[in-house]
Design a protein around this motif. Structure first.
Motif, mmCIF file in Angstrom:
data_model
loop_
_atom_site.group_PDB
_atom_site.id
_atom_site.type_symbol
_atom_site.label_atom_id
_atom_site.label_comp_id
_atom_site.label_asym_id
_atom_site.label_seq_id
_atom_site.Cartn_x
_atom_site.Cartn_y
_atom_site.Cartn_z
ATOM 1 N N GLY A 221 0.860 -1.181 0.000
ATOM 2 C CA GLY A 221 0.000 0.000 0.000
ATOM 3 C C GLY A 221 0.897 1.231 0.000
ATOM 4 N N SER A 222 1.647 1.380 1.094
ATOM 5 C CA SER A 222 2.577 2.508 1.244
ATOM 6 C C SER A 222 3.762 2.006 2.062
ATOM 7 C CB SER A 222 1.868 3.655 1.972
ATOM 8 O OG SER A 222 2.797 4.451 2.684
ATOM 9 N N THR A 223 4.973 2.248 1.570
ATOM 10 C CA THR A 223 6.147 1.815 2.348
ATOM 11 C C THR A 223 6.210 2.557 3.690
ATOM 12 O OG1 THR A 223 7.493 3.390 1.091
ATOM 13 C CG2 THR A 223 7.590 1.076 0.395
ATOM 14 N N ASN A 224 5.708 3.802 3.747
ATOM 15 C CA ASN A 224 5.710 4.513 5.035
ATOM 16 C C ASN A 224 4.770 3.850 6.037
ATOM 17 O OD1 ASN A 224 7.498 6.476 4.093
ATOM 18 N ND2 ASN A 224 6.363 8.143 5.036
ATOM 19 N N MET B 259 11.270 5.036 -7.624
ATOM 20 C CA MET B 259 11.870 4.568 -6.385
ATOM 21 C C MET B 259 10.907 4.931 -5.254
ATOM 22 S SD MET B 259 14.213 3.316 -4.578
ATOM 23 C CE MET B 259 15.340 2.947 -5.910
ATOM 24 N N TYR B 260 10.376 3.922 -4.585
ATOM 25 C CA TYR B 260 9.462 4.141 -3.451
ATOM 26 C C TYR B 260 10.158 3.528 -2.254
ATOM 27 C CZ TYR B 260 6.860 4.399 -7.770
ATOM 28 O OH TYR B 260 6.500 4.672 -9.072
ATOM 29 N N PHE B 261 10.683 4.375 -1.405
ATOM 30 C CA PHE B 261 11.731 3.988 -0.453
ATOM 31 C C PHE B 261 11.384 4.557 0.914
ATOM 32 C CE2 PHE B 261 15.634 4.904 1.764
ATOM 33 C CZ PHE B 261 16.662 4.112 1.268
ATOM 34 N N GLY C 85 9.652 13.527 -4.071
ATOM 35 C CA GLY C 85 9.167 14.173 -2.853
ATOM 36 C C GLY C 85 9.536 13.343 -1.631
ATOM 37 N N ILE C 86 9.447 14.000 -0.488
ATOM 38 C CA ILE C 86 9.848 13.385 0.783
ATOM 39 C C ILE C 86 8.696 13.512 1.763
ATOM 40 C CG2 ILE C 86 11.439 13.635 2.746
ATOM 41 C CD1 ILE C 86 13.373 14.954 0.561
ATOM 42 N N LEU C 87 8.394 12.430 2.436
ATOM 43 C CA LEU C 87 7.367 12.458 3.489
ATOM 44 C C LEU C 87 7.995 11.888 4.751
ATOM 45 C CD1 LEU C 87 4.400 12.842 4.407
ATOM 46 C CD2 LEU C 87 3.997 10.468 3.690
HETATM 47 C C1 BTN Z 1 5.271 14.462 -1.480
HETATM 48 O O1 BTN Z 1 5.566 14.662 -2.664
HETATM 49 O O2 BTN Z 1 4.430 15.158 -0.868
HETATM 50 C C2 BTN Z 1 5.956 13.363 -0.750
HETATM 51 C C3 BTN Z 1 5.930 12.068 -1.510
HETATM 52 C C4 BTN Z 1 6.554 10.921 -0.739
HETATM 53 C C5 BTN Z 1 6.358 9.620 -1.461
HETATM 54 C C6 BTN Z 1 7.111 8.506 -0.817
HETATM 55 S S1 BTN Z 1 7.143 7.071 -1.841
HETATM 56 C C7 BTN Z 1 7.764 6.129 -0.522
HETATM 57 C C8 BTN Z 1 7.034 6.571 0.723
HETATM 58 N N1 BTN Z 1 5.786 5.868 0.875
HETATM 59 C C9 BTN Z 1 4.738 6.669 0.777
HETATM 60 O O3 BTN Z 1 3.542 6.327 0.861
HETATM 61 N N2 BTN Z 1 5.148 7.940 0.573
HETATM 62 C C10 BTN Z 1 6.592 8.023 0.535
#
Ligand code: BTN
Length: 272
Positions: free
Chosen positions: A32-35, A76-78, A131-133
């Motif tokens: 779903g989401s790596t975060n 790259m989903y990291f 982008g960075i989250l």
């Molecule tokens: C943004 O552009 O607002 C931040 C994007 C961050 C995306 C990355 S992909 C890997 C990680 N898993 C997610 O669900 N989000 C971050």
């Protein structure tokens, strides 16, 4: 496009060589989401230095509740889990530190250096490369940081037509910048290397990091709009404070410092 560059744990490790985090890299075909996964693993005790990389995400998340489109074989989903022993207020500069580390990693892997749109976007010219989250989980007993979840998405292999029409004129990929395929395994290795250095200097190298951030930050000196909920303010981004907050001179003359959690920044005429 055929899948000529599958993510491979063995290849990332080969690029990385001997490294303290090389045994804690986990590759997934789809999450779903790596975060979100990192938060779950962090709650179960995953160690600092755990790296999660997915070929695609079905629910990739960006800042301010936005989604991050994450098609397979492209990006790259990291996510990296760190466990700094500190209070959350001591990590105000963390997203800036990750952004500088990602400029280093992209340059080492692909030979060009992105700019940074305050606070968390990597850009090339007027287009978003990634982008960075960053997210924090806290220990409920003492309010200290339990995990810092560093999520990074970088467009690697897309051609313009691979982007959804809604973002096509605002997005780019490493392939579009260099004209060559972008090796995601090499990028992953350089990201791990740069983030390991960042972690080592996170508190001792803060001023030097922020001065590097300033030199990359394309927002400084620009006229911008600040979107806070339904309110919009106009002004000029004049500087950053010692924690990475953006200092803005509003058109009214008032000086405001904005922190990344609360606002979205737009150039006067669009994304940049
Ligand atoms: C943004 O552009 O607002 C931040 C994007 C961050 C995306 C990355 S992909 C890997 C990680 N898993 C997610 O669900 N989000 C971050």
């Amino acid at each position: 496009m055929s899948n000529t560059n599958p993510l491979s744990n063995a290849q990332i490790r080969a690029f990385l060589g001997a490294h303290p985090w090389s045994d804690s890299i986990h590759i997934f075909d789809e999450v779903g989401s790596t975060n979100t996964l990192a938060k779950e693993l962090g709650a179960k005790g995953a160690p600092s230095g755990t790296v999660l990389i997915a070929d695609r995400q079905t629910g990739g998340r960006g800042r301010l509740g936005r989604s991050f489109l994450s098609p397979g074989d492209m990006g790259m989903y990291f996510t990296l889990i760190l466990r700094p022993e500190c209070r959350p207020q001591e990590l105000m500069h963390l997203t800036c530190a990750v952004a500088v580390a990602m400029c280093d990693a992209v340059e080492a892997a692909f030979g060009f250096r992105p700019g940074i749109k305050w606070t968390n976007d990597l850009v090339v010219g007027t287009k978003k490369l990634g982008g960075i989250l960053t997210e924090l989980t806290l220990n409920p007993k003492n309010g200290m940081v339990d995990c810092a979840i560093l999520g990074i998405g970088i467009n690697c292999r897309q051609n313009a037509e691979d982007f959804d029409e809604s973002i096509r004129n605002m997005a780019c990929s490493a392939r579009m910048v260099t004209g060559e395929d972008a090796d995601r395994n090499l990028l992953a290795a350089e990201m791990i290397r740069a983030l390991h250095r960042m972690d080592a200097d996170l508190f001792t190298g803060k001023d030097a990091m922020l001065s590097r951030y300033r030199s990359h930050c394309i927002t400084l000196g620009k006229e911008i709009s600040i979107l806070r909920g339904d309110d919009v303010f106009h002004g000029t981004a004049v500087d950053m404070d010692a924690e990475g907050g953006l200092i803005v001179r509003l058109v009214t003359g008032e000086i405001q410092t904005v922190t990344s959690g609360e606002v979205s920044i737009r150039g006067l005429y669009g994304y940049i």
